[in-house]
Design a protein around this motif. Sequence first.
Motif, PDB file in Angstrom:
ATOM      1  N   PHE A  91       0.883  -1.166   0.000  1.00 19.06           N
ATOM      2  CA  PHE A  91       0.000   0.000   0.000  1.00 19.06           C
ATOM      3  C   PHE A  91       0.917   1.211   0.000  1.00 19.06           C
ATOM      4  O   PHE A  91       1.642   1.468   0.964  1.00 19.06           O
ATOM      5  CB  PHE A  91      -0.900   0.004   1.238  1.00 19.06           C
ATOM      6  CG  PHE A  91      -1.926   1.112   1.241  1.00 19.06           C
ATOM      7  CD1 PHE A  91      -3.144   0.941   0.598  1.00 19.06           C
ATOM      8  CD2 PHE A  91      -1.673   2.318   1.888  1.00 19.06           C
ATOM      9  CE1 PHE A  91      -4.100   1.960   0.593  1.00 19.06           C
ATOM     10  CE2 PHE A  91      -2.619   3.337   1.888  1.00 19.06           C
ATOM     11  CZ  PHE A  91      -3.831   3.151   1.238  1.00 19.06           C
ATOM     12  N   ASP A 127      -1.541   4.311  -3.993  1.00 16.93           N
ATOM     13  CA  ASP A 127      -2.904   3.959  -3.567  1.00 16.93           C
ATOM     14  C   ASP A 127      -3.641   5.174  -3.024  1.00 16.93           C
ATOM     15  O   ASP A 127      -4.869   5.248  -3.099  1.00 16.93           O
ATOM     16  CB  ASP A 127      -2.849   2.860  -2.495  1.00 16.93           C
ATOM     17  CG  ASP A 127      -2.324   1.551  -3.054  1.00 16.93           C
ATOM     18  OD1 ASP A 127      -3.055   0.901  -3.816  1.00 16.93           O
ATOM     19  OD2 ASP A 127      -1.166   1.202  -2.742  1.00 16.93           O
ATOM     20  N   CYS A 128      -2.911   6.093  -2.451  1.00 17.58           N
ATOM     21  CA  CYS A 128      -3.499   7.366  -2.016  1.00 17.58           C
ATOM     22  C   CYS A 128      -2.380   8.392  -1.940  1.00 17.58           C
ATOM     23  O   CYS A 128      -1.197   8.042  -1.966  1.00 17.58           O
ATOM     24  CB  CYS A 128      -4.235   7.241  -0.673  1.00 17.58           C
ATOM     25  SG  CYS A 128      -3.169   7.152   0.765  1.00 17.58           S
ATOM     26  N   TYR A 153      -6.077   3.126   4.526  1.00 15.50           N
ATOM     27  CA  TYR A 153      -5.508   1.786   4.339  1.00 15.50           C
ATOM     28  C   TYR A 153      -6.575   0.708   4.473  1.00 15.50           C
ATOM     29  O   TYR A 153      -6.641  -0.230   3.665  1.00 15.50           O
ATOM     30  CB  TYR A 153      -4.390   1.550   5.354  1.00 15.50           C
ATOM     31  CG  TYR A 153      -3.846   0.141   5.327  1.00 15.50           C
ATOM     32  CD1 TYR A 153      -3.003  -0.274   4.296  1.00 15.50           C
ATOM     33  CD2 TYR A 153      -4.179  -0.781   6.319  1.00 15.50           C
ATOM     34  CE1 TYR A 153      -2.507  -1.567   4.255  1.00 15.50           C
ATOM     35  CE2 TYR A 153      -3.689  -2.073   6.288  1.00 15.50           C
ATOM     36  CZ  TYR A 153      -2.857  -2.464   5.258  1.00 15.50           C
ATOM     37  OH  TYR A 153      -2.374  -3.756   5.216  1.00 15.50           O
ATOM     38  N   LYS A 191      -9.625   1.370   1.565  1.00 15.58           N
ATOM     39  CA  LYS A 191      -9.273   1.270   0.128  1.00 15.58           C
ATOM     40  C   LYS A 191     -10.331   1.995  -0.712  1.00 15.58           C
ATOM     41  O   LYS A 191     -10.924   1.441  -1.636  1.00 15.58           O
ATOM     42  CB  LYS A 191      -9.158  -0.190  -0.310  1.00 15.58           C
ATOM     43  CG  LYS A 191      -8.251  -1.052   0.543  1.00 15.58           C
ATOM     44  CD  LYS A 191      -6.796  -0.716   0.364  1.00 15.58           C
ATOM     45  CE  LYS A 191      -5.866  -1.773   0.942  1.00 15.58           C
ATOM     46  NZ  LYS A 191      -5.985  -2.019   2.376  1.00 15.58           N
ATOM     47  N   GLU A 251     -12.586   3.847  -3.248  1.00 14.07           N
ATOM     48  CA  GLU A 251     -12.632   4.080  -4.692  1.00 14.07           C
ATOM     49  C   GLU A 251     -13.563   5.263  -4.946  1.00 14.07           C
ATOM     50  O   GLU A 251     -14.700   5.281  -4.465  1.00 14.07           O
ATOM     51  CB  GLU A 251     -13.128   2.833  -5.430  1.00 14.07           C
ATOM     52  CG  GLU A 251     -12.145   1.663  -5.379  1.00 14.07           C
ATOM     53  CD  GLU A 251     -12.577   0.509  -6.267  1.00 14.07           C
ATOM     54  OE1 GLU A 251     -13.549   0.688  -7.043  1.00 14.07           O
ATOM     55  OE2 GLU A 251     -11.956  -0.562  -6.185  1.00 14.07           O
TER      56      GLU A 251
END
Length: 367
Positions: free
Chosen positions: A190, A269-270, A331, A334, A336
Amino acid sequence: MAYKLAYLCSSMSWGGLEMNQLRNAMWMKRRGLPVCILGLDKSPLIIEAKKNNLNTICIKKHRKYYDFVAAYKLSRIIKKESISHLIIRNTKDLSITSTIKFILGEKIKTAYFMEMQLGVNKKNIFHTLRFKGLDLWSCPLHFLSEQVKNKTYFNKKKIKVIGSGIDLSNINKYNTAESRKALDLPVDSFIIGLPGRIDPQKGQKLLLSAIKEIKEGNIHILLMGDITKEEGNVYENEIMSIIKINSWEKKVHLRGHQNDMSNFYSSIDCMVMASKSETFGMVTLEAISYGIPVIGSNAGGTPELLGGGKFGYLFESENQSSLGEKIKEAYHNKKELNTRDLSNHLKRFDHNIVCDSIERELSLKSI
């Protein structure tokens, strides 16, 4: 009537302000309008403008306030070049622009595109007279327009909200695994990204401090940016020390700035915006355009860019515990981003919509 837009910028820097000035000039040229850049000789803006085949006119450096001689000389250039509209973004160009307006009157239309927040009230006589020389005050976000209305005596009818544009056709989302390999990052982790120069204002240290409180998960950090030039390496040494003390050499990845950030956005992921208060974080807008949720400070323009948290998470500014909690939330969730909501949100920042608004507010027509 033929219009010529001049983008004035007396800066020798190359940051978001100057890049926005160049991008807007390029977009307006593509729409058929005659455009030129007024800048200092050998400045990054002039160099980049020439690379992109824009007309350029080199000017002399002027004082921030009351440089009447420079204003007179620049007015002569404006008349000679048949310039009808003058666009500025740098507050250092406000005074000279106001004087040019006084000299040329209705022969020139002046527009200030706001890039920085207002600090203290600007209601004194000097600011009021200076601002009076503007025909348009454009704010990229609604919270900034409220600042102008509350902290100045500027004519409210001349205040408009026009987003800082982004060309959504340039959003190139790559395969995540391939982008991670291109940046030499672990494929199965991540990854939290923080873009920007290694500088206290960008908050890399705050992010690393927040990560120390998180024990669970295979979380990695990608810091993408160069060291701030001519400011020593004290902060860089602090960052490297934190990494060494915590044995994070394989957990925190430092990569230099890249002109094409597609691999950066495609690999994370971010994203975290750890600065105290961003006026308008272009990278925040770019990240959500890639569908990447952003963890940002609940201050400045970030809450508005993130739709109040719809497109990411908001933490208490400069609070490492608050940031740590939002990282944990990101985390585990997740998140979207909703495609339809995001598409509607981004419309106001689309460069075509932005240019339409500029043409309308400045009464321009393509020729």
